[in-house]
Scaffold this motif. Sequence first.
Motif, PDB file in Angstrom:
ATOM      1  N   THR A 178      -5.072  -1.446  -4.044  1.00  0.00           N
ATOM      2  CA  THR A 178      -4.232  -2.577  -3.636  1.00  0.00           C
ATOM      3  C   THR A 178      -2.782  -2.360  -4.050  1.00  0.00           C
ATOM      4  N   GLU A 179      -2.570  -1.890  -5.274  1.00  0.00           N
ATOM      5  CA  GLU A 179      -1.208  -1.620  -5.733  1.00  0.00           C
ATOM      6  C   GLU A 179      -0.587  -0.477  -4.936  1.00  0.00           C
ATOM      7  N   GLN A 180      -1.361   0.554  -4.664  1.00  0.00           N
ATOM      8  CA  GLN A 180      -0.837   1.657  -3.854  1.00  0.00           C
ATOM      9  C   GLN A 180      -0.467   1.178  -2.456  1.00  0.00           C
ATOM     10  N   ALA A 181      -1.282   0.308  -1.892  1.00  0.00           N
ATOM     11  CA  ALA A 181      -0.999  -0.218  -0.556  1.00  0.00           C
ATOM     12  C   ALA A 181       0.275  -1.062  -0.567  1.00  0.00           C
ATOM     13  N   ARG A 182       0.485  -1.844  -1.642  1.00  0.00           N
ATOM     14  CA  ARG A 182       1.732  -2.627  -1.735  1.00  0.00           C
ATOM     15  C   ARG A 182       2.948  -1.715  -1.802  1.00  0.00           C
ATOM     16  N   ARG A 183       2.830  -0.653  -2.584  1.00  0.00           N
ATOM     17  CA  ARG A 183       3.933   0.304  -2.674  1.00  0.00           C
ATOM     18  C   ARG A 183       4.162   1.006  -1.342  1.00  0.00           C
ATOM     19  N   ALA A 184       3.062   1.260  -0.613  1.00  0.00           N
ATOM     20  CA  ALA A 184       3.187   1.877   0.707  1.00  0.00           C
ATOM     21  C   ALA A 184       3.920   0.958   1.677  1.00  0.00           C
ATOM     22  N   ARG A 185       3.679  -0.361   1.573  1.00  0.00           N
ATOM     23  CA  ARG A 185       4.361  -1.299   2.460  1.00  0.00           C
ATOM     24  C   ARG A 185       5.871  -1.290   2.199  1.00  0.00           C
ATOM     25  N   GLU A 186       6.251  -1.197   0.938  1.00  0.00           N
ATOM     26  CA  GLU A 186       7.672  -1.126   0.626  1.00  0.00           C
ATOM     27  C   GLU A 186       8.277   0.160   1.189  1.00  0.00           C
ATOM     28  N   ALA A 187       7.549   1.257   1.047  1.00  0.00           N
ATOM     29  CA  ALA A 187       8.038   2.527   1.596  1.00  0.00           C
ATOM     30  C   ALA A 187       8.125   2.469   3.112  1.00  0.00           C
ATOM     31  N   ALA A 188       7.151   1.816   3.739  1.00  0.00           N
ATOM     32  CA  ALA A 188       7.133   1.724   5.199  1.00  0.00           C
ATOM     33  C   ALA A 188       8.351   0.971   5.711  1.00  0.00           C
TER      34      ALA A 188
ATOM     35  N   ALA B 252      11.354   1.079   4.482  1.00  0.00           N
ATOM     36  CA  ALA B 252      12.465   2.037   4.514  1.00  0.00           C
ATOM     37  C   ALA B 252      12.285   3.050   5.645  1.00  0.00           C
ATOM     38  N   LEU B 253      11.044   3.496   5.847  1.00  0.00           N
ATOM     39  CA  LEU B 253      10.793   4.484   6.899  1.00  0.00           C
ATOM     40  C   LEU B 253      11.086   3.923   8.289  1.00  0.00           C
ATOM     41  N   ALA B 254      10.822   2.626   8.475  1.00  0.00           N
ATOM     42  CA  ALA B 254      10.984   2.016   9.796  1.00  0.00           C
ATOM     43  C   ALA B 254      12.418   2.112  10.307  1.00  0.00           C
ATOM     44  N   THR B 255      13.385   2.158   9.380  1.00  0.00           N
ATOM     45  CA  THR B 255      14.786   2.222   9.780  1.00  0.00           C
ATOM     46  C   THR B 255      15.412   3.597   9.538  1.00  0.00           C
TER      47      THR B 255
ATOM     48  N   ALA C 140       9.272  16.422  -2.414  1.00  0.00           N
ATOM     49  CA  ALA C 140      10.152  16.824  -1.314  1.00  0.00           C
ATOM     50  C   ALA C 140      10.679  15.613  -0.559  1.00  0.00           C
ATOM     51  N   VAL C 141       9.816  14.626  -0.316  1.00  0.00           N
ATOM     52  CA  VAL C 141      10.228  13.410   0.393  1.00  0.00           C
ATOM     53  C   VAL C 141      11.301  12.673  -0.393  1.00  0.00           C
ATOM     54  N   ALA C 142      11.076  12.530  -1.701  1.00  0.00           N
ATOM     55  CA  ALA C 142      12.069  11.850  -2.547  1.00  0.00           C
ATOM     56  C   ALA C 142      13.385  12.614  -2.566  1.00  0.00           C
ATOM     57  N   GLY C 143      13.303  13.951  -2.603  1.00  0.00           N
ATOM     58  CA  GLY C 143      14.503  14.763  -2.607  1.00  0.00           C
ATOM     59  C   GLY C 143      15.300  14.659  -1.324  1.00  0.00           C
ATOM     60  N   ALA C 144      14.612  14.271  -0.244  1.00  0.00           N
ATOM     61  CA  ALA C 144      15.289  14.124   1.053  1.00  0.00           C
ATOM     62  C   ALA C 144      15.825  12.715   1.264  1.00  0.00           C
ATOM     63  N   GLY C 145      15.674  11.853   0.257  1.00  0.00           N
ATOM     64  CA  GLY C 145      16.249  10.524   0.338  1.00  0.00           C
ATOM     65  C   GLY C 145      15.328   9.437   0.862  1.00  0.00           C
ATOM     66  N   LEU C 146      14.041   9.717   0.964  1.00  0.00           N
ATOM     67  CA  LEU C 146      13.062   8.721   1.391  1.00  0.00           C
ATOM     68  C   LEU C 146      12.138   8.367   0.227  1.00  0.00           C
ATOM     69  N   PRO C 147      11.471   7.223   0.271  1.00  0.00           N
ATOM     70  CA  PRO C 147      10.611   6.837  -0.844  1.00  0.00           C
ATOM     71  C   PRO C 147       9.433   7.799  -1.010  1.00  0.00           C
ATOM     72  N   ALA C 148       9.183   8.225  -2.231  1.00  0.00           N
ATOM     73  CA  ALA C 148       8.033   9.094  -2.494  1.00  0.00           C
ATOM     74  C   ALA C 148       6.727   8.418  -2.108  1.00  0.00           C
ATOM     75  N   ASP C 149       6.694   7.085  -2.193  1.00  0.00           N
ATOM     76  CA  ASP C 149       5.468   6.347  -1.883  1.00  0.00           C
ATOM     77  C   ASP C 149       5.158   6.323  -0.386  1.00  0.00           C
ATOM     78  N   ALA C 150       5.974   6.991   0.407  1.00  0.00           N
ATOM     79  CA  ALA C 150       5.626   7.187   1.815  1.00  0.00           C
ATOM     80  C   ALA C 150       4.380   8.050   1.946  1.00  0.00           C
ATOM     81  N   VAL C 151       4.074   8.828   0.904  1.00  0.00           N
ATOM     82  CA  VAL C 151       2.869   9.668   0.881  1.00  0.00           C
ATOM     83  C   VAL C 151       2.135   9.395  -0.424  1.00  0.00           C
ATOM     84  N   GLN C 152       0.924   8.870  -0.330  1.00  0.00           N
ATOM     85  CA  GLN C 152       0.133   8.593  -1.532  1.00  0.00           C
ATOM     86  C   GLN C 152      -1.300   9.066  -1.334  1.00  0.00           C
TER      87      GLN C 152
END
Length: 414
Positions: A4-14, A16-19, A163-175
């Motif tokens: 559940t916590e991972q899914a919440r973090r994924a929603r926050e990352a999503a 950022a990814l959407a834009t 790598a994702v975090a280094g490229a400026g996107l949330p690391a939680d985009a991949v969990q």
Amino acid sequence: MSVTEQARRAREAASALATATRATKDRALHAMADALVARTPEILAANAEDLDAGRENGLSAAILDRLALSEARVAGIADALREMAALADPVGEVVRGTTLPNGLELRQIRVPFGVVGIIYEARPNVTVDAAGICLKSGNAALLRGSSSAARSNAALVEVLRDAVAGAGLPADAVQLLDASSRDSVKELMRARGLVDVLIPRGGASLIRTVVEESTVPVIETGVGNCHVYVDAAADLDKALAVVLNSKTQRLSTCNTAESLLVHADVADAFLPRVLAALAEAGVTVHGSPEVAAHSAAVVPATEEDWGTEYLSADISAAVVGSLAAAVEHIRRYGTGHTEAIVTDSVAAAREFVARVDAAAVMVNASTRFTDGGEFGFGAEIGISTQKLHARGPMGLPELTSTKYVVTGDGHLRG
């Protein structure tokens, strides 16, 4: 950390990814690819531990081969990410647009799902493929692999997140979810409202469990009891080649032919040839009495055989009296994946295409072509056998939904 916590973090990352722009997402994909190559030694070390554990646990040679990584395989996985970066970004694509009679401008555009959960077995390459296709389509990925690949997947995801975090996107985009307990699967399937869609990739049992027990919407993939029907008007040389390629080009895939249907008018001419060729290729034929009459090597088919996805060097075979009988057999036992007809009759081909209910229908072509790469999609998350939203090979557009954007100038509804 709970699912559940991972899914919440994924929603926050999503969010950022959407834009995120295409340039940002592509930069992240290239960074992921470069990091995989640079950190290959640690990935292979983790994979070696999985292989050792797999041997101790008695995993088959076929499963161990799917589990195994090498420097060349890691390089190939990285190249797939670079190829993905070169594909068009589906997000923002206008599916349709018009100006209504009242002057309102109406556009339907593609948008990401948000959070995509993927449950899969064995192959560590799926970890990277799924993460990449989700990121490119603007989605956050919650990955739940098998326990047999736990160390490999953990190493891969650590590399990808950095790598994702280094490229400026949330690391939680991949969990990566915990694979040591089935509880993580149950939690993921119950995370409705946090996870937007689930995609199971694996055997029939896994897919059935997810479809039947999940409260999160599921895109059903993969189970393929695929048929090749040799029509009365078939070129028998062509038919022989199509049957052999459909069955033997690769045994363990969902688009491999598992059943052969032969029209009675060509059975005497075709069956001796195809049975001999299949035997030479090491394939066991489970046949009806009419088929068994042509070879002592044929194993009598049971009712179970007609509905079996073998994923092995086995195929069921029957003689049918008509195209209609072939279609009826396919309707009864097929899984809606891929069905093929070999015929020189345009009328027969048209009738077969119109009457067979499947994600893909092949005319004078191998069932093995049902594949995102072969279709020119460049990337594939799986092959959908359902009818809602996505059907057949699912590329980047199939990892999106749509929204309507309506633009007016103070318009009011009367």
